[in-house]
Design a protein around this motif. Structure first.
Motif, PDB file in Angstrom:
ATOM      1  N   TYR A 119       0.855  -1.180   0.000  1.00  0.00           N
ATOM      2  CA  TYR A 119       0.000   0.000   0.000  1.00  0.00           C
ATOM      3  C   TYR A 119       0.895   1.235   0.000  1.00  0.00           C
ATOM      4  N   SER A 144      -0.155  -2.991  -4.736  1.00  0.00           N
ATOM      5  CA  SER A 144      -1.532  -3.472  -4.638  1.00  0.00           C
ATOM      6  C   SER A 144      -2.545  -2.345  -4.478  1.00  0.00           C
ATOM      7  N   THR A 145      -2.195  -1.296  -3.731  1.00  0.00           N
ATOM      8  CA  THR A 145      -3.167  -0.248  -3.420  1.00  0.00           C
ATOM      9  C   THR A 145      -2.468   1.097  -3.304  1.00  0.00           C
ATOM     10  N   ASN A 184      -7.427   0.405  -5.922  1.00  0.00           N
ATOM     11  CA  ASN A 184      -7.001  -0.982  -5.773  1.00  0.00           C
ATOM     12  C   ASN A 184      -6.530  -1.488  -7.123  1.00  0.00           C
ATOM     13  N   GLU A 221      -8.943   5.683  -2.445  1.00  0.00           N
ATOM     14  CA  GLU A 221      -8.215   4.421  -2.613  1.00  0.00           C
ATOM     15  C   GLU A 221      -8.306   3.958  -4.061  1.00  0.00           C
TER      16      GLU A 221
END
Length: 181
Positions: free
Chosen positions: A105, A139-140, A178, A176
């Protein structure tokens, strides 16, 4: 931190931008090779007004140097240069947050020189960063934005970030993206 643990190439480009780690530019590659002056020119009060309080306001040489040192100590910072003019126009900084067992992240911050606003550069800059993240198996991406920073919210929405909650401070919005979907 993710960027220190892995040997990544931080360079990417878009149609109008060349983006590299801010200390990696050669003088011939940039119209203003003095990083302190670049920071002073980008971090004007209109740009910093939605930053954390300690980063708001006018930047002189002393304050720009201190800000550069602070960013170097806890994040990776990339500088965007307009391809055609070689003019520095913006910064992205990011750092790793969260538990690696759930993926990588990154917490994203970005800023664009005021003279470059309303030309689509911020959207393009963030889009390029998303592509870089995909190539590097991030990933994020998380981005914290003050609710009154409508332009930044719009940049994130155009780049398909979702906002479903406020940040832990209870005031700012947490967006966010993703990359694993």
């Amino acid at each position: 931190m993710y960027y220190e643990e892995y040997n990544l190439n931080y360079n990417f480009s878009t149609n109008r931008l060349i983006v590299k780690e801010w200390h990696s530019y050669e003088p011939k590659d940039i119209a203003q090779p003095d990083l302190v002056k670049v920071v002073e020119n980008i971090l004007v009060p209109e740009v910093t007004k939605t930053f954390p309080i300690m980063w708001r306001g006018k930047y002189d040489t002393r304050r720009a140097k201190a800000w550069i040192q602070e960013q170097d100590s806890d994040s990776k910072t990339l500088l965007a240069v307009e391809r055609e003019t070689k003019k520095p126009i913006g910064l992205i900084n990011f750092f790793n947050v969260g538990d690696k067992s759930r993926g990588t992240y990154l917490r994203l911050g970005y800023m664009l020189s005021k003279v470059m606003w309303d030309q689509g550069f911020a959207t393009e800059f963030v889009e390029g960063f998303i592509h870089w993240c995909k190539e590097n198996k991030i990933s994020t991406i998380l981005a914290r934005v003050e609710p009154d920073n409508i332009a930044s919210i719009r940049v994130l929405e155009k780049n398909n970030f979702s906002s479903e909650r406020t940040d832990s401070n209870g005031i700012s919005l947490l967006f966010e993206y993703n990359l694993l979907q």
